[in-house]
Design a protein around this motif. Sequence first.
Motif, PDB file in Angstrom:
ATOM      1  N   GLY A   1       0.813  -1.216   0.000  1.00 16.34           N
ATOM      2  CA  GLY A   1       0.000   0.000   0.000  1.00 16.34           C
ATOM      3  C   GLY A   1       0.842   1.260   0.000  1.00 16.34           C
ATOM      4  N   SER A   2       1.908   1.272   0.796  1.00 18.13           N
ATOM      5  CA  SER A   2       2.772   2.449   0.885  1.00 18.13           C
ATOM      6  C   SER A   2       3.497   2.699  -0.422  1.00 18.13           C
ATOM      7  N   LEU A   3       3.997   1.623  -1.028  1.00 17.53           N
ATOM      8  CA  LEU A   3       4.703   1.759  -2.294  1.00 17.53           C
ATOM      9  C   LEU A   3       3.797   2.343  -3.370  1.00 17.53           C
ATOM     10  N   ALA A   4       2.586   1.819  -3.481  1.00 18.49           N
ATOM     11  CA  ALA A   4       1.640   2.291  -4.493  1.00 18.49           C
ATOM     12  C   ALA A   4       1.271   3.755  -4.256  1.00 18.49           C
ATOM     13  N   THR A   5       1.063   4.123  -2.991  1.00 18.84           N
ATOM     14  CA  THR A   5       0.672   5.487  -2.652  1.00 18.84           C
ATOM     15  C   THR A   5       1.807   6.473  -2.895  1.00 18.84           C
ATOM     16  N   ILE A   6       3.015   6.106  -2.485  1.00 15.27           N
ATOM     17  CA  ILE A   6       4.174   6.989  -2.657  1.00 15.27           C
ATOM     18  C   ILE A   6       4.465   7.220  -4.141  1.00 15.27           C
ATOM     19  N   ALA A   7       4.277   6.185  -4.951  1.00 16.54           N
ATOM     20  CA  ALA A   7       4.519   6.317  -6.391  1.00 16.54           C
ATOM     21  C   ALA A   7       3.609   7.385  -6.992  1.00 16.54           C
ATOM     22  N   VAL A   8       2.336   7.369  -6.616  1.00 17.67           N
ATOM     23  CA  VAL A   8       1.377   8.337  -7.155  1.00 17.67           C
ATOM     24  C   VAL A   8       1.622   9.724  -6.562  1.00 17.67           C
ATOM     25  N   PHE A   9       1.911   9.778  -5.263  1.00 27.42           N
ATOM     26  CA  PHE A   9       2.151  11.074  -4.624  1.00 27.42           C
ATOM     27  C   PHE A   9       3.423  11.714  -5.175  1.00 27.42           C
ATOM     28  N   GLY A  10       4.418  10.897  -5.510  1.00 23.65           N
ATOM     29  CA  GLY A  10       5.640  11.414  -6.112  1.00 23.65           C
ATOM     30  C   GLY A  10       5.353  12.097  -7.441  1.00 23.65           C
ATOM     31  N   SER A  11       4.491  11.486  -8.249  1.00 22.19           N
ATOM     32  CA  SER A  11       4.088  12.092  -9.522  1.00 22.19           C
ATOM     33  C   SER A  11       3.361  13.409  -9.288  1.00 22.19           C
ATOM     34  N   PHE A  12       2.537  13.454  -8.246  1.00 18.89           N
ATOM     35  CA  PHE A  12       1.814  14.679  -7.909  1.00 18.89           C
ATOM     36  C   PHE A  12       2.785  15.811  -7.566  1.00 18.89           C
TER      37      PHE A  12
ATOM     38  N   VAL B   1      -3.034  16.348 -14.675  1.00 11.63           N
ATOM     39  CA  VAL B   1      -2.120  15.444 -13.975  1.00 11.63           C
ATOM     40  C   VAL B   1      -2.222  15.648 -12.468  1.00 11.63           C
ATOM     41  N   MET B   2      -2.307  16.907 -12.033  1.00 14.79           N
ATOM     42  CA  MET B   2      -2.408  17.189 -10.591  1.00 14.79           C
ATOM     43  C   MET B   2      -3.716  16.647 -10.017  1.00 14.79           C
ATOM     44  N   ILE B   3      -4.793  16.745 -10.779  1.00 11.49           N
ATOM     45  CA  ILE B   3      -6.074  16.205 -10.313  1.00 11.49           C
ATOM     46  C   ILE B   3      -5.987  14.683 -10.197  1.00 11.49           C
ATOM     47  N   ILE B   4      -5.452  14.042 -11.239  1.00 14.88           N
ATOM     48  CA  ILE B   4      -5.356  12.581 -11.259  1.00 14.88           C
ATOM     49  C   ILE B   4      -4.486  12.068 -10.118  1.00 14.88           C
ATOM     50  N   THR B   5      -3.294  12.642  -9.975  1.00  9.40           N
ATOM     51  CA  THR B   5      -2.349  12.133  -8.976  1.00  9.40           C
ATOM     52  C   THR B   5      -2.679  12.626  -7.571  1.00  9.40           C
ATOM     53  N   GLY B   6      -3.222  13.841  -7.461  1.00  5.52           N
ATOM     54  CA  GLY B   6      -3.577  14.366  -6.137  1.00  5.52           C
ATOM     55  C   GLY B   6      -4.720  13.587  -5.508  1.00  5.52           C
ATOM     56  N   ILE B   7      -5.824  13.492  -6.251  1.00 10.90           N
ATOM     57  CA  ILE B   7      -6.970  12.721  -5.755  1.00 10.90           C
ATOM     58  C   ILE B   7      -6.619  11.237  -5.707  1.00 10.90           C
ATOM     59  N   GLY B   8      -5.845  10.788  -6.716  1.00 11.72           N
ATOM     60  CA  GLY B   8      -5.449   9.385  -6.767  1.00 11.72           C
ATOM     61  C   GLY B   8      -4.641   8.955  -5.559  1.00 11.72           C
ATOM     62  N   SER B   9      -3.722   9.814  -5.091  1.00 16.55           N
ATOM     63  CA  SER B   9      -2.911   9.461  -3.920  1.00 16.55           C
ATOM     64  C   SER B   9      -3.778   9.372  -2.665  1.00 16.55           C
ATOM     65  N   LEU B  10      -4.816  10.229  -2.576  1.00 16.31           N
ATOM     66  CA  LEU B  10      -5.730  10.156  -1.429  1.00 16.31           C
ATOM     67  C   LEU B  10      -6.552   8.864  -1.476  1.00 16.31           C
ATOM     68  N   ILE B  11      -6.977   8.464  -2.679  1.00 14.13           N
ATOM     69  CA  ILE B  11      -7.712   7.209  -2.830  1.00 14.13           C
ATOM     70  C   ILE B  11      -6.827   6.024  -2.439  1.00 14.13           C
ATOM     71  N   HIS B  12      -5.573   6.063  -2.860  1.00  9.81           N
ATOM     72  CA  HIS B  12      -4.636   5.001  -2.480  1.00  9.81           C
ATOM     73  C   HIS B  12      -4.482   4.939  -0.971  1.00  9.81           C
ATOM     74  N   LEU B  13      -4.312   6.110  -0.357  1.00 12.18           N
ATOM     75  CA  LEU B  13      -4.108   6.166   1.098  1.00 12.18           C
ATOM     76  C   LEU B  13      -5.328   5.620   1.838  1.00 12.18           C
ATOM     77  N   TYR B  14      -6.512   6.013   1.410  1.00 13.38           N
ATOM     78  CA  TYR B  14      -7.746   5.532   2.034  1.00 13.38           C
ATOM     79  C   TYR B  14      -7.895   4.020   1.857  1.00 13.38           C
ATOM     80  N   SER B  15      -7.493   3.525   0.690  1.00  9.25           N
ATOM     81  CA  SER B  15      -7.675   2.107   0.367  1.00  9.25           C
ATOM     82  C   SER B  15      -6.792   1.190   1.207  1.00  9.25           C
ATOM     83  N   ILE B  16      -5.701   1.726   1.759  1.00 12.62           N
ATOM     84  CA  ILE B  16      -4.841   0.897   2.607  1.00 12.62           C
ATOM     85  C   ILE B  16      -5.639   0.342   3.781  1.00 12.62           C
TER      86      ILE B  16
END
Length: 224
Positions: free
Chosen positions: A32-43, A89-104
């Motif tokens: 979960g952390s790896l997936a979230t950090i990858a998206v947040f890094g893009s953001f 890109v900011m919308i996709i990765t910003g909201i996406g990182s929050l979705i990843h974090l919640y999904s953990i």
Amino acid sequence: MENLVYAIILLPLLGFLINGLFGKNLPKIVVGSLATIAVFGSFCIAVSLFLNFDSESQPVIVKAFEWFRVNGVQINFGFQIDQLSLMMVMIITGIGSLIHLYSIGYMSHDKGFYKFFTYLNLFIFSMLLLVMGSNYLILFIGWEGVGVCSYLLIGFWYKNWEYGKAARKAFIMNRIGDLGLLIGIFLLAKEFNAIDYMTITNNANKFAIDSPMVIFITASLFIG
């Protein structure tokens, strides 16, 4: 800038590959952390690039490689970076990182935990490809990736009949959209002898806005 653009698109892809290949044997918190950090890094990278753009900045084309040639037309695999694409890109990765974090936490009980995050990272990668690509063909590939991931995520709990039914419905509707999108792309290639955004934008004034061809192309893309 070129390396930063590549990093935006490759970080979620890297998360997808690592979790897809090794996630089954990794602790859930690592997956979960790896997936979230990858998206947040893009953001974070997207925000940095966006802050360096202003209203006078021209689009930046990052050419990865020459893809193929058809009837003398060169099709490149590359990315177009401007205010609009960076905003998306900011919308996709910003909201996406929050979705990843919640999904953990939300998916912590699920046996397919690593699969879920693998699909999520692939979903983000596909959406980034869709909004960052420099031509309509890359947009179409990203669109197809988003369609596949929608099917996988909607029907993730496939043993539930209703979820499976919803996934199949989404898949079929996407195929209808595919037809419209492909017709629009083929017509653009025929009329402009190109499918990249910059060439089409620079030559669009050759057609009247109420031209039947322009209306038909627009309608086809709208269906997509």
